[in-house]
Design an enzyme around this catalytic site. Structure first.
Site, PDB file in Angstrom:
ATOM      1  N   ASP A 163      96.710  87.834  80.770  1.00  0.00           N
ATOM      2  CA  ASP A 163      96.305  88.008  79.377  1.00  0.00           C
ATOM      3  C   ASP A 163      94.805  88.303  79.275  1.00  0.00           C
ATOM      4  OD1 ASP A 163      96.385  88.056  76.611  1.00  0.00           O
ATOM      5  OD2 ASP A 163      96.120  85.885  76.429  1.00  0.00           O
ATOM      6  N   GLU A 421      98.740  79.661  86.881  1.00  0.00           N
ATOM      7  CA  GLU A 421     100.025  79.653  86.180  1.00  0.00           C
ATOM      8  C   GLU A 421     101.145  80.383  86.914  1.00  0.00           C
ATOM      9  OE1 GLU A 421      99.507  80.793  82.079  1.00  0.00           O
ATOM     10  OE2 GLU A 421      98.536  78.887  81.582  1.00  0.00           O
ATOM     11  N   TYR A 476      99.097  73.831  75.992  1.00  0.00           N
ATOM     12  CA  TYR A 476      98.843  74.379  74.658  1.00  0.00           C
ATOM     13  C   TYR A 476      99.759  73.761  73.606  1.00  0.00           C
ATOM     14  CZ  TYR A 476      95.805  77.813  76.816  1.00  0.00           C
ATOM     15  OH  TYR A 476      94.768  78.425  77.490  1.00  0.00           O
ATOM     16  N   GLU A 512      92.992  74.295  80.959  1.00  0.00           N
ATOM     17  CA  GLU A 512      93.091  75.134  79.754  1.00  0.00           C
ATOM     18  C   GLU A 512      93.686  74.321  78.626  1.00  0.00           C
ATOM     19  OE1 GLU A 512      94.894  78.986  79.950  1.00  0.00           O
ATOM     20  OE2 GLU A 512      94.065  79.432  81.943  1.00  0.00           O
TER      21      GLU A 512
END
Length: 603
Positions: A163, A421, A476, A512
């Site tokens: 991303d 990830e 997240y 993150e």
């Protein structure tokens, strides 16, 4: 690999500036041998820089395939027996290089340096023509991976699993180096602590022309360790050895003290000298603690990107200086090189200023299932033949080797991260990651090894965490999961951290967490995409970390807004930055400054 240095025996000339540049959409350059003459239809292009944001045509910005760079360089006559080396600090993602009409080599991987001995090509000439073919294509065997297909209109299209925008080109400096014929090829430094003293172990690699064996006394390697004032504090001889410093000043964020290791090698008429900054410090894991100089350390900082308007991922000292100034202003002490090795100048400055760095390879996107809604694949298993397979593993192992070869001597580097990830829920991921972890430990046994775990790889499903020293988590809750619901997010985050701590007695760094916020967008009550919501989410997470066991670090995602591919969930880029892309603070920056500036260094 040693960084370029000017010394009394070496020269290091940057070839940065405006090079000739041309796109090669039909892959004609190799068959037509473009390196033999001036590039067709060329335009000026700055080096270093990504080319993508320096064009105005969308097709050129999103070009998939080869581009060509070329420059003419005056080459002063070299003394007999000296080496001339052409070095590239980075070419994204692979490069093929010619000097005049001679092909000198290729390199795979977009973020680590490579060089070629061109001594035989510069003798008896006044100048040389340097031509570089740079290919930005990503495949399932490259690091990072991707897929290239051809549309009905004949255009190549690149899909990738990360991303951030696939910037490309000669993004870091190009050098013309000169050394003696027999030279210092590499230096490896390892530091230890003893009661009342520090120890610097060193190993020097000598390469090049055969020495003059008529005088064995002329073949000598010696080292001198100097303090910050230039005074000698220790000395030794031999290519392998150690020196002890009584009352050594230890390198840390509070006191980033650097010694200088001066290495001298004499071989017949050849004398080579190289100086290396050295920080005396140790880093290790003790149960669930991360210890710097045998004291617990807590990481505060960010995942970051080398990203700026116009330059893309091109290295820029001005941007770098501003970034470090903001890191110090906000009270950070660390960052992760997400998701690729940064320019070595960044690590040099981290050494000087005392920042702790999690140094990461470019292995981002080893996860087909995570991207299956955006990129259509028939089989979403990642670790299998034809996807991330043995060929990918070899590329990945080479990337690890080049990363450690470049960065092994930086005291700021306190951890290696082998991937971001990946799909570690697949049983087939275990042998893949076992090979990676073993390779890191074979090359450097002095630093912890880790990878950044993706949200779906929970403690019940993850297959590989026991292979690593530190748990890095990207989470997240409240954004991608239970969007907008911070009460549920708080409970789920705390529950999962408790589960990780119970399953693995290892340090945990949340590498993150965050929320997108468009600068200037406000909402009462706080809603997603507003500065208020970003502030509330980050505050909620910090409160959980303060209560959780085993947590030794918090890295907000991300330091600054950055460019991505187009998408319905992206407002001209990723807006999770605490700072805007122009490096101005959002509201959450003041929250972090308040929390981090008063937080004690140890947990």
């Amino acid at each position: 690999m040693l960084a370029p240095r000017w010394t009394t025996s070496r020269s290091a000339r940057k070839l940065d500036g405006l090079w000739d540049f041309t796109f090669d959409p039909h892959s004609l350059g190799v068959t037509e041998q473009w390196w033999r003459d001036r590039l067709p239809a060329s335009r000026p292009m700055p080096v270093p820089a990504s080319y993508n944001d320096l064009v105005v045509d969308r097709g050129e910005r999103e070009h998939v395939g080869d581009v060509w760079y070329q420059t003419q360089v005056v080459t002063p006559a070299a003394a007999p027996g000296r080496r001339t080396v052409l070095r590239f600090d980075a070419a994204t993602h692979r490069a093929e290089v010619w000097v005049n009409d001679a092909r000198v080599g290729m390199h795979e991987g977009g973020y680590t340096p490579f060089e070629f001995d061109i001594s035989s090509l510069v003798s008896d000439v006044d100048s040389i023509r340097i031509t570089v073919r740079v290919d930005n294509r990503l495949t399932m065997q490259s690091i990072p991976p991707g897929i290239v297909d051809v549309g009905d209109d004949g255009r190549r299209r690149q899909s990738y699993f990360h991303d951030f925008f696939n910037y490309a080109g000669l993004s870091r400096a190009v050098w013309l180096l000169s050394t003696p014929g027999r030279y210092i090829a590499d230096i490896a430094v390892r530091t230890d602590l003893e009661p009342g003293s520090g120890v610097v172990h060193y190993e020097v690699e000598i390469a090049g022309a055969d020495p003059d064996i008529s005088d064995p006394l002329s073949r000598l390697t010696s080292v001198v360790l100097r303090d910050a004032t230039g005074a000698s504090v220790a000395a030794s001889s031999g290519a392998i050895g150690s020196v002890k410093v009584d009352g050594a000043q230890l390198w840390s964020p509070e006191n980033p003290y650097l010694y200088t290791l001066e290495v001298r090698h004499e071989s017949g008429a050849d004398v080579d000298l190289y100086s290396l900054p050295v920080g005396i410090r140790t880093i290790r894991v003790d149960g669930a603690r991360l210890l710097l100089n045998d004291e617990p350390i807590y990481l505060r900082g960010f995942g970051m990107h080398e990203d700026a308007a116009w330059r893309g991922k091109g290295h820029d000292d001005v941007r770098m200086a501003r970034d470090f100034a903001l890191l110090r202003w906000i009270g950070a002490n660390s960052f992760r090189t997400s998701h690729y090795p940064y320019a070595e100048e960044v690590l040099d400055l981290a050494d000087r200023l005392g920042f702790l760095v999690i140094d990461e390879t470019a292995a981002v996107g080893l996860n087909l299932a995570l991207n299956s809604e955006r990129i259509a694949v028939e089989d979403t298993r990642t670790f299998r033949p034809g996807a991330v397979d043995d060929a990918t593993l070899e590329t990945h192992l080479a990337a690890i080797r080049e990363l450690i070869a470049r960065d092994k001597n930086h005291p700021s580097v306190v951890m290696w991260s082998v991937a971001n990830e990946p799909d570690t829920t697949e049983p087939a991921s275990r042998p893949y990651f076992a090979a990676l972890a073993q390779r890191v430990r074979d090359l450097d046994g002095t630093r912890p090894v880790a990878f950044a775990n993706v949200a779906v790889a929970t403690p019940d499903l993850d297959q590989v965490t026991d292979l690593f020293d530190v748990i890095l988590l990207n989470r997240y809750f409240g954004w991608y999961v239970d969007a907008g619901d911070l009460i549920t997010a708080e409970h789920k985050l705390e529950d999962e951290l408790r589960l990780w701590a119970s399953r693995h007695n290892k340090p945990i760094v949340i590498t993150e967490f965050g929320a997108d916020a468009v600068a200037g967008l406000h909402s009462l009550p706080a809603q997603m995409w507003s500065e208020e919501f970003q502030q509330q989410l980050v505050s909620t997470y910090l409160d959980v970390f303060a209560r959780a066991q085993n947590v030794v670090g918090e890295h907000v995602w991300s330091f600054a807004d950055f460019a991505t591919m187009q998408g319905s969930n992206r407002v001209i880029g990723n807006r999770k930055g605490v700072f805007t892309r122009e490096r101005e603070p959002k509201a959450v920056a003041y929250l972090l400054r308040d929390r981090w500036s008063t937080k004690p260094e140890t947990p």
